[in-house]
Scaffold this active site. Sequence first.
Site, PDB file in Angstrom:
ATOM      1  CE1 TYR A 149     104.948  51.182  82.661  1.00 12.69           C
ATOM      2  CE2 TYR A 149     104.316  48.796  82.340  1.00 12.69           C
ATOM      3  CZ  TYR A 149     103.995  50.013  82.733  1.00 12.69           C
ATOM      4  OH  TYR A 149     102.714  50.195  83.293  1.00 12.69           O
ATOM      5  CG  ASP A 150     107.927  44.486  81.862  1.00 17.09           C
ATOM      6  OD1 ASP A 150     107.202  45.597  81.288  1.00 17.09           O
ATOM      7  OD2 ASP A 150     107.994  43.242  80.928  1.00 17.09           O
TER       8      ASP A 150
HETATM    9  N1  LIG Z   1      96.080  52.138  82.011  1.00 15.00           N
HETATM   10  C1  LIG Z   1      96.569  50.878  82.394  1.00 15.00           C
HETATM   11  O1  LIG Z   1      95.843  49.984  81.592  1.00 15.00           O
HETATM   12  C2  LIG Z   1      97.410  50.804  83.149  1.00 15.00           C
HETATM   13  C3  LIG Z   1      97.896  49.352  83.478  1.00 15.00           C
HETATM   14  C4  LIG Z   1      98.899  48.914  84.564  1.00 15.00           C
HETATM   15  C5  LIG Z   1      99.412  50.033  85.034  1.00 15.00           C
HETATM   16  N2  LIG Z   1      99.104  51.046  84.826  1.00 15.00           N
HETATM   17  C6  LIG Z   1      99.867  52.408  85.340  1.00 15.00           C
HETATM   18  O2  LIG Z   1      99.117  53.369  86.073  1.00 15.00           O
HETATM   19  C7  LIG Z   1      99.571  54.375  85.937  1.00 15.00           C
HETATM   20  C8  LIG Z   1      98.841  55.675  84.999  1.00 15.00           C
HETATM   21  O3  LIG Z   1      98.850  54.889  83.816  1.00 15.00           O
HETATM   22  P1  LIG Z   1      97.902  55.737  82.533  1.00 15.00           P
HETATM   23  O4  LIG Z   1      97.492  54.679  81.873  1.00 15.00           O
HETATM   24  O5  LIG Z   1      96.981  56.678  83.252  1.00 15.00           O
HETATM   25  O6  LIG Z   1      99.235  56.209  81.816  1.00 15.00           O
HETATM   26  P2  LIG Z   1      99.323  57.794  81.106  1.00 15.00           P
HETATM   27  O7  LIG Z   1     100.335  57.915  80.240  1.00 15.00           O
HETATM   28  O8  LIG Z   1      97.907  58.343  80.700  1.00 15.00           O
HETATM   29  O9  LIG Z   1      99.649  58.580  82.575  1.00 15.00           O
HETATM   30  C9  LIG Z   1     100.720  58.625  83.097  1.00 15.00           C
HETATM   31  C10 LIG Z   1     100.905  60.137  83.805  1.00 15.00           C
HETATM   32  O10 LIG Z   1     102.282  60.382  84.286  1.00 15.00           O
HETATM   33  C11 LIG Z   1     102.851  61.621  83.827  1.00 15.00           C
HETATM   34  N3  LIG Z   1     104.189  61.198  83.773  1.00 15.00           N
HETATM   35  C12 LIG Z   1     105.356  60.349  83.159  1.00 15.00           C
HETATM   36  N4  LIG Z   1     106.500  60.529  83.538  1.00 15.00           N
HETATM   37  C13 LIG Z   1     106.572  61.395  84.761  1.00 15.00           C
HETATM   38  C14 LIG Z   1     107.621  62.027  85.615  1.00 15.00           C
HETATM   39  N5  LIG Z   1     108.549  61.624  85.358  1.00 15.00           N
HETATM   40  N6  LIG Z   1     106.847  63.183  86.298  1.00 15.00           N
HETATM   41  C15 LIG Z   1     105.794  63.540  86.626  1.00 15.00           C
HETATM   42  N7  LIG Z   1     104.712  62.985  85.649  1.00 15.00           N
HETATM   43  C16 LIG Z   1     104.890  61.955  84.735  1.00 15.00           C
HETATM   44  C17 LIG Z   1     102.534  61.614  82.449  1.00 15.00           C
HETATM   45  O11 LIG Z   1     102.613  62.860  81.749  1.00 15.00           O
HETATM   46  C18 LIG Z   1     101.025  61.305  82.344  1.00 15.00           C
HETATM   47  O12 LIG Z   1     100.255  62.257  82.626  1.00 15.00           O
HETATM   48  C19 LIG Z   1     101.224  54.316  85.312  1.00 15.00           C
HETATM   49  O13 LIG Z   1     102.185  54.335  86.510  1.00 15.00           O
HETATM   50  C20 LIG Z   1     101.034  52.911  84.890  1.00 15.00           C
HETATM   51  O14 LIG Z   1     102.048  52.221  84.736  1.00 15.00           O
HETATM   52  C21 LIG Z   1      98.288  51.498  84.017  1.00 15.00           C
END
Ligand SMILES: NC(=O)c1ccc[n+]([C@@H]2O[C@H](COP(=O)([O-])OP(=O)(O)OC[C@H]3O[C@@H](n4cnc5c(N)ncnc54)[C@H](O)[C@@H]3O)[C@@H](O)[C@H]2O)c1
Length: 314
Positions: A149-150
Amino acid sequence: MLKFNQKRMLVTGGAGFLGSHLCEKLLLEGHSVICVDNFFTGNKKNILHLIDDSNFELVRHDITFPLYLEVDEIYNLACPASPVHYQYDPVQTIKTAVHGAINMLGLAKRTGAKIFQASTSEVYGDPEIHPQKESYWGRVNPIGIRSCYDEGKRCAETLFFDYHRQHDLKIKVSRIFNTYGPRMHPDDGRVVSNFIVQALQGDDITIYGDGSQTRSFCFVDDLIEGFLLFMNSEDDFTGPVNLGNPNEFTILELAEKVISLTNSNSKLIFRPLPEDDPKQRQPDISLAKDKLDWKIKTELDEGLKHTINYFEKK
Ligand SMILES: NC(=O)c1ccc[n+]([C@@H]2O[C@H](COP(=O)([O-])OP(=O)(O)OC[C@H]3O[C@@H](n4cnc5c(N)ncnc54)[C@H](O)[C@@H]3O)[C@@H](O)[C@H]2O)c1
């Protein structure tokens, strides 16, 4: 046909926690929204209330494969975000971060679309400086269990900046810190949802380490407002920009707040800290304040109440 000022927005990961709130907000602003998701961690229920909107379209697609659409702006959010999910299939995680970024950047290049990247505070790794500024390069283990991830997200940032320099793409790279709110996953091991679910069920609340490690938590509505301010800012402001809430709480304080707001009888239990777990994480958001006039509006207590309300209904 598009109306005046209406844009065609693509949100990858649109059925996830943050993505579903973003789709909702973009529709409210009158745009046409294509939500792309492979439903790995996302859920149709998160966007069910949007399905009947004629401006909304749902596409099941994995962004590790190319996608051909006509769009004006791309928000690239697709990626599992919590350790349980991103460590479940680490190779797919890094493919999503890296191949996904290449495919979305390719789409932006072909269509001339502006593209937003949901990067993460995890690019700072286990930081030696607090709070973290965007100029800090981070301290990341390249071969640990969190690296898919990182390092995936770090490589995606590199790709964004190389496409910007080499192909003149309009990019917006945000580094998101811990965010919470309705539609978080109940069982993804993230601290806020964990504590709320345990407290509502009257189970023991698990604290890893002694609970003195600190975290800052941003309510989802504030974060999404930051996304839109950033996307609509001047083209030469590419980021990376930190988006998060700088107010720090210890994990122990959070647990106590959740117990009190849910009137729960849950007890605290302590377990060893997982490998590579950062001890402290706090954003310096002076850049976002200065460039975007972005402000945190939601206090932790208020945001927790909305989130508890959602989990109670679930
Ligand atoms: N929520 C947080 O606190 C946070 C913090 C830092 C970064 N982020 C980033 O924000 C983004 C959204 O995070 P979130 O918390 O909503 O997570 P989440 O898991 O709820 O959402 C991620 C979405 O991406 C979809 N997905 C995963 N792999 C995929 C692929 N190969 N093709 C198409 N869709 C795919 C999943 O099905 C899901 O709906 C991510 O990129 C995450 O790294 C979130």
